[in-house]
Design a protein around this motif. Structure first.
Motif, short mmCIF file in Angstrom:
data_model
loop_
_atom_site.label_atom_id
_atom_site.label_comp_id
_atom_site.label_asym_id
_atom_site.label_seq_id
_atom_site.Cartn_x
_atom_site.Cartn_y
_atom_site.Cartn_z
N ALA A 20 -29.21 2.67 4.83
CA ALA A 20 -29.24 1.97 6.16
C ALA A 20 -30.09 0.44 6.44
O ALA A 20 -29.34 -0.22 6.99
CB ALA A 20 -29.94 2.91 7.40
N ARG A 21 -31.04 0.58 5.71
CA ARG A 21 -31.99 -0.71 5.69
C ARG A 21 -30.96 -1.92 4.95
O ARG A 21 -30.94 -3.01 5.58
CB ARG A 21 -33.18 -0.87 4.76
N THR A 26 -30.22 0.13 11.90
CA THR A 26 -31.47 0.67 12.86
C THR A 26 -31.75 1.86 12.88
O THR A 26 -32.84 2.33 13.28
CB THR A 26 -31.74 -0.16 13.70
N ARG A 27 -30.71 2.80 12.48
CA ARG A 27 -30.85 4.33 12.39
C ARG A 27 -30.01 4.82 11.33
O ARG A 27 -29.26 4.31 10.80
CB ARG A 27 -30.03 4.77 13.86
N ILE A 28 -30.48 6.16 10.67
CA ILE A 28 -29.91 6.59 9.79
C ILE A 28 -29.11 7.75 10.33
O ILE A 28 -29.32 8.90 11.21
CB ILE A 28 -31.01 7.65 9.02
N PRO A 110 -36.91 -12.30 13.81
CA PRO A 110 -37.38 -11.68 12.52
C PRO A 110 -38.13 -10.13 12.73
O PRO A 110 -38.83 -10.00 13.60
CB PRO A 110 -38.41 -12.51 12.00
N ALA A 111 -37.93 -9.24 11.70
CA ALA A 111 -38.59 -7.91 11.89
C ALA A 111 -40.20 -8.23 11.45
O ALA A 111 -40.38 -8.74 10.72
CB ALA A 111 -37.93 -7.06 11.01
N LEU A 112 -40.95 -7.31 12.35
CA LEU A 112 -42.36 -7.22 11.74
C LEU A 112 -42.35 -6.31 10.49
O LEU A 112 -41.85 -5.50 10.31
CB LEU A 112 -43.09 -6.51 12.78
N GLU A 113 -43.24 -6.68 9.65
CA GLU A 113 -43.24 -6.25 8.30
C GLU A 113 -44.65 -5.40 7.93
O GLU A 113 -45.58 -6.24 8.12
CB GLU A 113 -43.08 -7.04 7.09
N PRO A 114 -44.84 -4.28 7.71
CA PRO A 114 -46.17 -3.70 7.51
C PRO A 114 -46.80 -4.48 6.18
O PRO A 114 -46.05 -4.73 5.56
CB PRO A 114 -45.79 -2.32 7.07
N GLY A 121 -44.18 -5.04 -2.05
CA GLY A 121 -42.85 -5.29 -2.29
C GLY A 121 -42.11 -3.88 -2.31
O GLY A 121 -41.18 -3.90 -3.47
N LEU A 122 -42.40 -2.91 -1.71
CA LEU A 122 -41.53 -1.72 -1.71
C LEU A 122 -40.17 -1.68 -1.32
O LEU A 122 -40.03 -2.47 -0.18
CB LEU A 122 -42.62 -0.58 -0.99
N GLY A 123 -39.44 -1.29 -2.07
CA GLY A 123 -37.89 -0.87 -1.52
C GLY A 123 -37.13 -2.27 -1.72
O GLY A 123 -37.63 -3.36 -1.81
N ARG A 124 -36.00 -1.89 -1.55
CA ARG A 124 -35.05 -3.09 -1.80
C ARG A 124 -34.58 -3.53 -0.23
O ARG A 124 -34.37 -2.30 0.55
CB ARG A 124 -33.49 -2.57 -2.53
N ASN A 125 -34.44 -4.63 0.16
CA ASN A 125 -34.42 -5.13 1.46
C ASN A 125 -33.66 -6.32 1.56
O ASN A 125 -34.43 -7.29 2.21
CB ASN A 125 -35.98 -4.99 2.17
N PRO A 126 -32.38 -6.48 1.23
CA PRO A 126 -32.05 -7.76 1.53
C PRO A 126 -31.82 -8.13 3.04
O PRO A 126 -31.64 -9.35 3.21
CB PRO A 126 -30.69 -7.48 0.94
N THR A 127 -31.91 -7.43 3.92
CA THR A 127 -31.79 -7.83 5.31
C THR A 127 -32.99 -8.02 6.03
O THR A 127 -32.83 -8.78 7.18
CB THR A 127 -31.21 -6.35 6.15
N GLY A 128 -34.27 -7.72 5.38
CA GLY A 128 -35.46 -8.22 6.27
C GLY A 128 -35.80 -7.22 7.18
O GLY A 128 -36.88 -7.37 7.62
N LEU A 129 -35.02 -6.23 7.41
CA LEU A 129 -35.48 -4.85 8.07
C LEU A 129 -36.45 -3.97 7.37
O LEU A 129 -36.24 -3.68 6.05
CB LEU A 129 -34.25 -3.86 8.26
N VAL A 130 -37.57 -3.77 8.14
CA VAL A 130 -38.78 -3.07 7.21
C VAL A 130 -39.15 -1.95 8.08
O VAL A 130 -39.13 -1.81 9.29
CB VAL A 130 -39.79 -4.02 6.99
N GLY A 131 -40.06 -1.27 7.57
CA GLY A 131 -40.55 -0.05 8.17
C GLY A 131 -39.79 1.05 8.11
O GLY A 131 -38.71 1.34 7.68
#
Length: 201
Positions: A20-21, A26-28, A110-114, A121-131
């Motif tokens: 989904a990310r 933004t939802r699964i 931009p998304a806020l990143e924890p 650098g956890l997870g693959r995240n090409p879109t910038g969506l985090v959390g």
């Protein structure tokens, strides 16, 4: 209930969030769970899915909007509809660009990143969506239904096959539309999965 999930089934639940990310969602939903199942290497149900033409590639392609669907930008018809309510879209755009710079309405914020994700650098995240990405109610029902599927098949654990059967048992409009875009009859695929599981037993 989650303690009864096999390692592969747990991985699919986690991977559904990553899928989904990666897609910028933004939802699964149920479709993310199905996509994650197709990405599971060596899963016995993978052969059944492939036989019905359900692959990671076809699942990702089925997320694409249908021709004529909105891409998130306003067109002339939208501008005309807003004018009927006294909203001048060009004036709104001009004011936003004066305040925030050219193209201010063209890019998402931009998304806020924890901090932990950013530092490690956890997870693959090409879109910038985090959390955390929340599950839609229909996806939660799939996970609940997977327990019933396991009980029906007299299994003491919940595996990928049960999660898949849970997805195939969804009768909501969004899931049905997704299967139509895939070109798959969920009932026929369910029968195929059950037949293959019966042969493997």
């Amino acid at each position: 209930m989650f303690e009864r999930f096999t390692k592969d089934a747990r991985t699919v639940v986690v991977d559904a969030q990553e899928e989904a990310r990666a897609l910028g969602h933004t939802r699964i939903g149920t479709e993310h769970l199905l996509l994650a199942i197709t990405c599971s290497t060596g899963a016995p149900v993978g052969t059944t899915l492939a036989r019905f033409g359900v692959t990671a590639e076809s699942c990702r392609a089925a997320f694409d909007p249908a021709p004529g669907a909105s891409d998130g930008h306003f067109d002339e018809d939208d501008a005309e509809a807003l004018r009927a309510f006294g909203i001048d879209l060009d004036a709104v755009r001009d004011q936003a660009e004066r305040a925030f710079g050219p193209g201010a309405l063209d890019a998402p914020p931009p998304a806020l990143e924890p901090a932990g994700r950013r530092l490690f650098g956890l997870g693959r995240n090409p879109t910038g969506l985090v959390g955390h990405i929340p599950f839609e109610p229909r996806a939660k029902k799939v996970l609940e239904r997977s327990l019933r599927e396991a009980r029906t098949l007299r299994s003491d654990h919940i595996g990928l096959e049960h999660v898949l059967l849970g997805v195939l048992g969804c009768d909501d409009g969004a899931t049905a539309a997704y299967f139509r875009r895939l070109g798959v009859d969920p009932a026929a695929l369910r029968a195929g999965v059950l037949a293959d599981l019966g042969q493997a037993a």
